[in-house]
Scaffold this active site. Structure first.
Site, PDB file in Angstrom:
ATOM      1  N   ALA A  32       0.835  -1.206   0.000  1.00 46.40           N
ATOM      2  CA  ALA A  32       0.000   0.000   0.000  1.00 46.40           C
ATOM      3  C   ALA A  32       0.872   1.259   0.000  1.00 46.40           C
ATOM      4  O   ALA A  32       0.548   2.256  -0.646  1.00 46.40           O
ATOM      5  CB  ALA A  32      -0.917  -0.001   1.217  1.00 46.40           C
ATOM      6  N   TYR A  34       3.915   1.433  -1.246  1.00 49.17           N
ATOM      7  CA  TYR A  34       4.487   1.532  -2.591  1.00 49.17           C
ATOM      8  C   TYR A  34       3.469   2.212  -3.522  1.00 49.17           C
ATOM      9  O   TYR A  34       3.802   3.132  -4.267  1.00 49.17           O
ATOM     10  CB  TYR A  34       4.868   0.142  -3.128  1.00 49.17           C
ATOM     11  N   LYS A 113      19.763 -23.600 -18.659  1.00 52.46           N
ATOM     12  CA  LYS A 113      19.333 -23.253 -20.022  1.00 52.46           C
ATOM     13  C   LYS A 113      17.832 -22.987 -19.925  1.00 52.46           C
ATOM     14  O   LYS A 113      17.016 -23.905 -19.874  1.00 52.46           O
ATOM     15  CB  LYS A 113      19.632 -24.447 -20.936  1.00 52.46           C
ATOM     16  N   ARG A 134      16.883 -11.703 -30.314  1.00 50.50           N
ATOM     17  CA  ARG A 134      18.078 -12.245 -30.938  1.00 50.50           C
ATOM     18  C   ARG A 134      17.995 -12.166 -32.462  1.00 50.50           C
ATOM     19  O   ARG A 134      18.973 -11.866 -33.135  1.00 50.50           O
ATOM     20  CB  ARG A 134      18.253 -13.696 -30.491  1.00 50.50           C
ATOM     21  N   LYS A 288      30.166 -23.045 -19.454  1.00 52.07           N
ATOM     22  CA  LYS A 288      31.073 -22.109 -20.140  1.00 52.07           C
ATOM     23  C   LYS A 288      32.424 -22.173 -19.457  1.00 52.07           C
ATOM     24  O   LYS A 288      32.477 -22.154 -18.215  1.00 52.07           O
ATOM     25  CB  LYS A 288      30.557 -20.674 -20.027  1.00 52.07           C
ATOM     26  N   CYS A 406     -20.121 -48.017 -18.670  1.00 52.28           N
ATOM     27  CA  CYS A 406     -18.746 -48.285 -18.242  1.00 52.28           C
ATOM     28  C   CYS A 406     -18.181 -49.438 -19.086  1.00 52.28           C
ATOM     29  O   CYS A 406     -18.806 -50.494 -19.182  1.00 52.28           O
ATOM     30  CB  CYS A 406     -18.739 -48.651 -16.758  1.00 52.28           C
ATOM     31  N   CYS A 409     -17.736 -52.596 -16.444  1.00 49.48           N
ATOM     32  CA  CYS A 409     -18.834 -53.317 -15.784  1.00 49.48           C
ATOM     33  C   CYS A 409     -20.193 -53.074 -16.443  1.00 49.48           C
ATOM     34  O   CYS A 409     -21.187 -53.695 -16.064  1.00 49.48           O
ATOM     35  CB  CYS A 409     -18.895 -52.953 -14.305  1.00 49.48           C
ATOM     36  N   CYS A 431     -17.930 -52.856 -10.098  1.00 50.31           N
ATOM     37  CA  CYS A 431     -16.981 -52.537 -11.173  1.00 50.31           C
ATOM     38  C   CYS A 431     -15.579 -53.039 -10.820  1.00 50.31           C
ATOM     39  O   CYS A 431     -14.960 -52.574  -9.852  1.00 50.31           O
ATOM     40  CB  CYS A 431     -16.953 -51.030 -11.405  1.00 50.31           C
TER      41      CYS A 431
HETATM   42  N1  5U1 Z   1      22.391 -19.794 -19.240  1.00 48.33           N
HETATM   43  C1  5U1 Z   1      22.737 -19.471 -20.494  1.00 48.33           C
HETATM   44  N2  5U1 Z   1      21.919 -19.587 -21.524  1.00 48.33           N
HETATM   45  N3  5U1 Z   1      22.611 -19.184 -22.603  1.00 48.33           N
HETATM   46  C2  5U1 Z   1      22.240 -19.107 -23.899  1.00 48.33           C
HETATM   47  N4  5U1 Z   1      23.928 -19.005 -20.882  1.00 48.33           N
HETATM   48  C3  5U1 Z   1      23.872 -18.809 -22.201  1.00 48.33           C
HETATM   49  N5  5U1 Z   1      24.785 -18.357 -23.067  1.00 48.33           N
HETATM   50  C4  5U1 Z   1      24.469 -18.264 -24.364  1.00 48.33           C
HETATM   51  C5  5U1 Z   1      23.169 -18.635 -24.810  1.00 48.33           C
HETATM   52  C6  5U1 Z   1      22.816 -18.549 -26.240  1.00 48.33           C
HETATM   53  O1  5U1 Z   1      25.355 -17.825 -25.267  1.00 48.33           O
HETATM   54  C7  5U1 Z   1      26.703 -17.494 -24.859  1.00 48.33           C
HETATM   55  C8  5U1 Z   1      27.567 -18.643 -24.618  1.00 48.33           C
HETATM   56  C9  5U1 Z   1      27.306 -16.736 -25.966  1.00 48.33           C
END
Ligand code: 5U1
Length: 682
Positions: A32, A34, A113, A134, A288, A406, A409, A431
């Site tokens: 509230a 906020y 991912k 992208r 990575k 059914c 049965c 049944c």
């Molecule tokens: N968690 C994660 N998802 N993801 C998707 N990291 C990550 N990095 C990406 C992509 C396409 O690309 C980089 C390695 C360049």
């Protein structure tokens, strides 16, 4: 009168509160308050539009629709990832990395991912100036107006010193619960539902009218970087994400730094175990190479880096043909339409059957026999048909017709107007499908726990008319059992021992649960046992008395009353007691476990040294507490064992008390008093 400085300060304050609420999950002021500050800012901005700030939270509500999305040239290409599926793929990746670096050892930053859409956020001098999809990696679409509506994305980066330019790469996604809520709203409005959270996120983000996006709960996790100017590059991927956290960017806490292929595979398995319980969909994990200078050394193959790989889980959705729809009869008579499918590999197994839930669902999804359908199998959840593919519908596709009798049965199938579920009216006496279901439930681990009495044995016992009611189980002898298929004398003896053991010291809640009363699951059975203490009292309770029990509403009360009003059920209970089932009732049930967790929510995490999770959860419930799977401000206590991960970290972050198993057990020690602790309650 306000000044421009007041407005700047108010914007900063509101942004701090929004970050605490959305990103840290730890509100710093009441909602509230906020809202009051937000309204004040709106009024100031109306009076002085010339002072309006680029990072004002009022900009999140969405603006006038765009005619189309304009194109954005990515200053640093948005890469994609190569995929690996098997342990061998990952071992090969690790080997290639080490060969490329001429090293015997490699350190990786690992995270999730996410099943969403990759996005690039451009901040100039700390202000969000552009957001782009992208696209093909080189050129994307400008979705800035939509991205501004996402509460977790800061419109201004935190910190006194921010880079001149920072491009944050990450994923926009929709949490599972928000997806369910959105689909419920779509349904109520008679609009098309989304097939999965990813489609819902994509559909919400690709709206030309950002006011629509503003109504959808979208989230974001940062995981990478594009352009950076005017600040030093952190040395590693792990350091980058830690830096992002300090800038107020949302970063998923399920991340780690691990060593070599063994560390990668351990992370993969660990996340696999947690996957179903995560609030969002993931389709794998990402590895990575941690150090950026080493990443540079390895370089790229076409548009994917050599230093990273996505380790994918088996796909949870696949396309196949729906060959037939049959109906299945459950233990309470519920009729479920089941799709018979052309075999398809999904979620790591070959699936030939999938649930269609109920007749209304079949109509709502407009699923017909002959359709190409999307089948989903997530974790251990029963496979389901999510949707059909309209373009692939054959001309002779047939509609499903609910049978009137059914299939087991022959009793009429009935569907009360206000219910979604049709039922066989035969009951478990007539049944065989219901009878088998009731017996399997009775013997199941969480009910009477009769080891060895599984589906195949019950099937034979019922089909050969050896067993009619659960009480008949206790009349079985070796000869009858040993004469059955796949049953040697030794196994028959084992079943008889399991049956004998199941009669001893049966806790009342388990017994009530084992009876298979519709709507009475384990927690309702426990509540009934706690409230009434004795079976006779439960049997004799009126609907009004049942309504006094915690969490029991009119539907459940009516179902319990109807069950015990049926003489067949009462006779079955009598026979079970006559067979020698020794119920732990009264004082036995209302034992002297101190109610130390009354009204408390407890989270279990990690591996406890001696207790299984089920055992610890049972002890918490017996002591009056609730067990929850996630840590929040509402958590009263966390019991942590070894390898406790993010839940422990979250508890520490929120200041929730954490204890180990020994402390947990000591809390549960019976009270050292001559009196029954319950006597003191009045
Ligand atoms: N968690 C994660 N998802 N993801 C998707 N990291 C990550 N990095 C990406 C992509 C396409 O690309 C980089 C390695 C360049």
């Amino acid at each position: 009168m306000t000044t421009q400085e007041d407005m700047i300060a108010l914007v900063a304050e509101l942004n701090r509160h929004a970050h605490a609420y959305y990103v840290l999950d730890n509100p710093s002021i009441p909602d509230a308050e906020y809202d009051r500050l937000f309204k004040q800012l709106q009024a100031w901005e109306a009076a002085h539009p010339e002072w309006a700030q680029a990072d004002s939270p009022t900009k999140r509500v969405g603006g006038v629709p765009l005619p189309e999305f304009s194109q954005v040239q990515h200053s640093v290409p948005m890469l994609s990832l190569n995929n690996g599926f098997s342990d061998e793929d990952i071992e090969n990746f690790d080997r290639r990395v080490k060969e490329g670096l001429d090293q015997f050892h490699a350190e990786y930053a690992v995270d999730l991912k996410f099943d969403g859409l990759a996005i690039s956020l451009r901040y100039e001098n700390g202000i969000l100036t552009q957001a782009a999809t992208r696209g093909d990696g080189a050129t994307g679409e400008d979705v800035t107006a939509n991205i501004r509506t996402i509460d977790v994305i800061p419109l201004r980066l935190f910190g006194a010193v921010v880079p001149q330019v920072l491009e944050v790469r990450g994923e926009v996604l929709m949490f599972k619960q928000d997806f369910q809520n959105l689909n419920a709203r779509q349904r109520a409005a008679g609009q098309k539902e989304f097939a999965n959270p990813r489609n819902a996120a994509a559909g919400s983000l690709r709206q030309l009218d950002s006011r629509i996006t503003a109504q959808r709960s979208l989230r974001f996790f940062a995981y990478g970087i594009g352009d950076l100017q005017g600040a030093p590059m952190p040395p590693s991927q792990a350091a980058l994400l830690d830096w992002y956290v300090t800038l107020g960017l949302p970063v998923c806490d399920k991340r780690a730094v691990v060593q070599d292929a063994a560390g990668l595979l351990e992370f993969f398995r660990n996340i696999g175990l947690q996957r179903a319980g995560l609030p969002y969909d993931i389709d794998g994990v990402v590895y990575k190479l941690n150090q950026f200078d080493l990443q540079q050394k390895l370089g790229f193959v076409s548009r994917a880096p050599r230093f990273a790989i996505a380790h994918k889980f088996p796909a949870e959705e696949a396309l196949t043909t729906l060959e037939e729809i049959e109906v299945q009869v459950g233990r309470t008579g519920a009729i479920t339409p089941v799709a018979r499918l052309a075999p398809v590999f999904v979620g790591g197994v070959t699936v030939t059957n999938a649930t269609l839930h109920n007749e209304d669902e079949v109509r709502r999804k407009d699923i017909r026999i002959g359709d190409t359908v999307i089948v989903r199998r997530a974790g251990d959840v029963i496979p389901e048909v999510v949707a059909h593919v309209p373009e692939r519908r054959p001309a002779d596709a047939r509609e499903f017709v609910m049978p009137q009798a059914c299939p087991v049965c022959g009793s009429p199938i009935e569907r009360p107007e206000e219910e979604a579920i049709a039922r066989c009216s035969g009951g478990w006496q007539r049944c065989k499908a219901q009878k088998k279901g009731a017996l399997i439930h009775f013997a199941s681990r969480r009910a009477m726990d009769i080891e060895g009495l599984g589906e195949q044995l019950v099937e034979q016992l019922v089909e050969k008319n050896i067993i009619n009611t659960p009480a008949d189980l206790y009349k079985l002898g070796v000869a009858k059992l040993a004469a059955l298929e796949r049953m040697a004398e030794k196994s028959a003896q084992n079943i008889l021992s399991a049956l004998a053991a199941s009669k001893q010291n049966v806790n009342l809640a388990r017994f009530i649960y084992a009876l298979g009363i519709r709507h009475v699951g384990e927690s309702t059975a426990k509540a009934l046992a706690r409230h009434f203490g004795k079976l006779e009292a439960v049997q004799a309770a009126s609907a009004e008395e049942l309504l006094q029990v915690e969490d029991i509403g009119p539907v459940v009360a009516a179902s319990i009353s109807a069950f015990f009003a049926d003489p067949i059920n009462c006779e079955m209970v009598e026979q079970l007691r006559a067979a020698g089932i020794a119920l732990k009732e009264g004082e036995g049930e209302r034992d002297n476990t101190p109610q130390v967790f009354a009204g408390k929510t407890v989270v279990l995490t990690g591996t406890l040294p001696t207790l299984t999770r089920d055992a610890a959860a049972g002890m918490i419930e017996k002591a009056g507490g609730k067990v929850s799977s996630s840590v929040s401000k509402k958590t009263s206590l966390v019991v942590a064992g070894s390898d406790a991960g993010s839940k422990l970290a979250k508890a520490q972050e929120l200041g929730v008390a954490v204890i180990d198993e020994a402390q947990f057990l000591s809390l549960l020690q019976p009270v050292q008093t001559e009196q029954d602790p319950l006597e003191n309650e009045a």
